[in-house]
Scaffold this motif. Structure first.
Motif, PDB file in Angstrom:
ATOM      1  N   VAL A  52      10.712  24.915   4.369  1.00 43.56           N
ATOM      2  CA  VAL A  52       9.600  24.243   5.027  1.00 43.56           C
ATOM      3  C   VAL A  52       8.596  23.721   4.005  1.00 43.56           C
ATOM      4  N   PHE A  53       8.450  24.412   2.906  1.00 42.91           N
ATOM      5  CA  PHE A  53       7.422  24.062   1.931  1.00 42.91           C
ATOM      6  C   PHE A  53       7.829  22.919   1.009  1.00 42.91           C
ATOM      7  N   HIS A  54       9.111  22.648   0.854  1.00 43.55           N
ATOM      8  CA  HIS A  54       9.628  21.570   0.000  1.00 43.55           C
ATOM      9  C   HIS A  54       9.001  21.602  -1.388  1.00 43.55           C
ATOM     10  N   ALA A  55       8.898  22.747  -1.960  1.00 40.22           N
ATOM     11  CA  ALA A  55       8.243  22.881  -3.256  1.00 40.22           C
ATOM     12  C   ALA A  55       9.262  22.710  -4.386  1.00 40.22           C
ATOM     13  N   HIS A  56       8.827  22.092  -5.456  1.00 38.05           N
ATOM     14  CA  HIS A  56       9.635  21.944  -6.656  1.00 38.05           C
ATOM     15  C   HIS A  56       8.946  22.710  -7.774  1.00 38.05           C
ATOM     16  N   GLU A  57       9.719  23.434  -8.528  1.00 38.62           N
ATOM     17  CA  GLU A  57       9.170  24.089  -9.711  1.00 38.62           C
ATOM     18  C   GLU A  57       9.197  23.066 -10.840  1.00 38.62           C
ATOM     19  N   ILE A  58       8.055  22.761 -11.394  1.00 38.99           N
ATOM     20  CA  ILE A  58       7.954  21.726 -12.411  1.00 38.99           C
ATOM     21  C   ILE A  58       8.820  22.041 -13.639  1.00 38.99           C
ATOM     22  N   PRO A  59       8.834  23.263 -14.165  1.00 34.04           N
ATOM     23  CA  PRO A  59       9.729  23.527 -15.304  1.00 34.04           C
ATOM     24  C   PRO A  59      11.203  23.293 -14.961  1.00 34.04           C
ATOM     25  N   SER A  60      11.593  23.620 -13.750  1.00 36.91           N
ATOM     26  CA  SER A  60      12.971  23.381 -13.327  1.00 36.91           C
ATOM     27  C   SER A  60      13.272  21.886 -13.243  1.00 36.91           C
ATOM     28  N   VAL A  61      12.336  21.113 -12.711  1.00 34.12           N
ATOM     29  CA  VAL A  61      12.527  19.664 -12.609  1.00 34.12           C
ATOM     30  C   VAL A  61      12.600  19.048 -14.006  1.00 34.12           C
ATOM     31  N   ARG A  62      11.798  19.543 -14.933  1.00 37.23           N
ATOM     32  CA  ARG A  62      11.864  19.042 -16.314  1.00 37.23           C
ATOM     33  C   ARG A  62      13.233  19.315 -16.933  1.00 37.23           C
ATOM     34  N   ARG A  63      13.757  20.522 -16.712  1.00 42.68           N
ATOM     35  CA  ARG A  63      15.095  20.847 -17.233  1.00 42.68           C
ATOM     36  C   ARG A  63      16.147  19.944 -16.603  1.00 42.68           C
ATOM     37  N   GLU A  64      16.032  19.703 -15.304  1.00 43.38           N
ATOM     38  CA  GLU A  64      16.997  18.848 -14.622  1.00 43.38           C
ATOM     39  C   GLU A  64      16.936  17.423 -15.154  1.00 43.38           C
ATOM     40  N   TYR A  65      15.742  16.937 -15.442  1.00 47.58           N
ATOM     41  CA  TYR A  65      15.611  15.589 -15.992  1.00 47.58           C
ATOM     42  C   TYR A  65      16.254  15.527 -17.376  1.00 47.58           C
ATOM     43  N   ASN A  88       3.236  12.090 -14.725  1.00 47.45           N
ATOM     44  CA  ASN A  88       2.266  13.086 -14.248  1.00 47.45           C
ATOM     45  C   ASN A  88       2.834  14.028 -13.199  1.00 47.45           C
ATOM     46  N   PHE A  89       4.089  13.922 -12.891  1.00 44.50           N
ATOM     47  CA  PHE A  89       4.735  14.872 -11.982  1.00 44.50           C
ATOM     48  C   PHE A  89       5.689  15.748 -12.782  1.00 44.50           C
ATOM     49  N   LYS A  94       1.639   9.910 -21.024  1.00 41.88           N
ATOM     50  CA  LYS A  94       1.850   9.491 -22.414  1.00 41.88           C
ATOM     51  C   LYS A  94       3.306   9.709 -22.834  1.00 41.88           C
ATOM     52  N   ARG A  95       3.867  10.854 -22.469  1.00 42.79           N
ATOM     53  CA  ARG A  95       5.269  11.151 -22.828  1.00 42.79           C
ATOM     54  C   ARG A  95       6.230  10.228 -22.073  1.00 42.79           C
ATOM     55  N   MET A  96       5.940   9.921 -20.802  1.00 43.81           N
ATOM     56  CA  MET A  96       6.799   9.021 -20.039  1.00 43.81           C
ATOM     57  C   MET A  96       6.755   7.607 -20.608  1.00 43.81           C
ATOM     58  N   LYS A  97       5.589   7.199 -21.128  1.00 46.57           N
ATOM     59  CA  LYS A  97       5.500   5.889 -21.777  1.00 46.57           C
ATOM     60  C   LYS A  97       6.360   5.856 -23.029  1.00 46.57           C
ATOM     61  N   GLU A  98       6.364   6.964 -23.792  1.00 42.50           N
ATOM     62  CA  GLU A  98       7.206   7.035 -24.989  1.00 42.50           C
ATOM     63  C   GLU A  98       8.683   6.968 -24.621  1.00 42.50           C
ATOM     64  N   ILE A  99       9.075   7.685 -23.574  1.00 44.72           N
ATOM     65  CA  ILE A  99      10.480   7.675 -23.133  1.00 44.72           C
ATOM     66  C   ILE A  99      10.862   6.277 -22.662  1.00 44.72           C
ATOM     67  N   ALA A 100       9.994   5.641 -21.869  1.00 48.03           N
ATOM     68  CA  ALA A 100      10.281   4.293 -21.374  1.00 48.03           C
ATOM     69  C   ALA A 100      10.411   3.305 -22.524  1.00 48.03           C
ATOM     70  N   ALA A 101       9.542   3.431 -23.529  1.00 52.66           N
ATOM     71  CA  ALA A 101       9.572   2.515 -24.670  1.00 52.66           C
ATOM     72  C   ALA A 101      10.813   2.707 -25.531  1.00 52.66           C
TER      73      ALA A 101
END
Length: 186
Positions: A52-65, A88-89, A94-101
């Motif tokens: 019901v909460f649909h929560a994501h653990e940010i460290p887990s999402v980072r590992r998955e990415y 920001n999620f 700043k890091r996402m801009k570096e990855i995109a670049a």
């Protein structure tokens, strides 16, 4: 669900044209049929994000990415996701801009009508590993790797399906031949 809505809309349009009693007869005589066998369903896993909460653990999402970037991105695309969706999620902007670049993106046309490459920015979609579908099929033994950006929502029980798919690789049973470069999955 979309199929049911489309069918209902067509039936309703036909009902308007035919009149009241004829419309009811048309709806009653059109049972839904499916002669195909029901495909095997993946087991249902108790993932926290399905709650019901649909929560994501940010460290887990980072590992998955990172797993996607280092492993999955060699074959699979994420055309519907843009770098800004993770900003920001998952990682700081700043890091996402570096990855995109770090990606070269084909853009254009310029003032002379020619396409050019430039470093990626946050509004760009994740680049596909292949220039077109034919190249993807050629590189993967005739199979086109699916786009992973919407797979969990496009496939029924998508999270369970992907998890079962990743865990389903086995040696082929006796009598089943697997072409070179392909693997057997239950």
């Amino acid at each position: 669900m979309a199929f049911v809505a489309q069918r209902f809309a067509r039936s309703l349009a036909g009902a308007t044209a035919l009149g009241g009693a004829a419309a009811l007869a048309q709806l009653a005589q059109a049972p839904a049929r499916c002669d195909d066998k029901d495909p095997p369903h993946p087991p249902r896993y108790p993932f926290w994000v399905k709650s019901v909460f649909h929560a994501h653990e940010i460290p887990s999402v980072r590992r998955e990415y990172e797993v996607y970037r280092q492993v999955c991105a060699t074959c699979h695309s994420m055309k519907q996701l843009h770098f800004r969706h993770l900003s920001n999620f998952v990682l700081p902007e700043k890091r996402m801009k570096e990855i995109a670049a770090s990606y070269d993106v084909v853009d254009g046309p310029n003032d002379e009508g020619e396409m050019f490459t430039r470093p990626g920015i946050l509004v760009d979609a994740f680049p596909s590993p292949y220039p077109n579908e034919e190249a993807a099929r050629y590189a993967n033994g005739g199979a086109n790797p699916p786009d992973l950006s919407v797979y969990t929502t496009a496939k029924h029980e998508g999270l369970d399906y992907i998890f079962a798919l990743l865990l389903g690789y086995r040696d082929p049973p006796a009598g089943i031949e697997v072409r070179d470069g392909l693997y057997y999955n239950v």
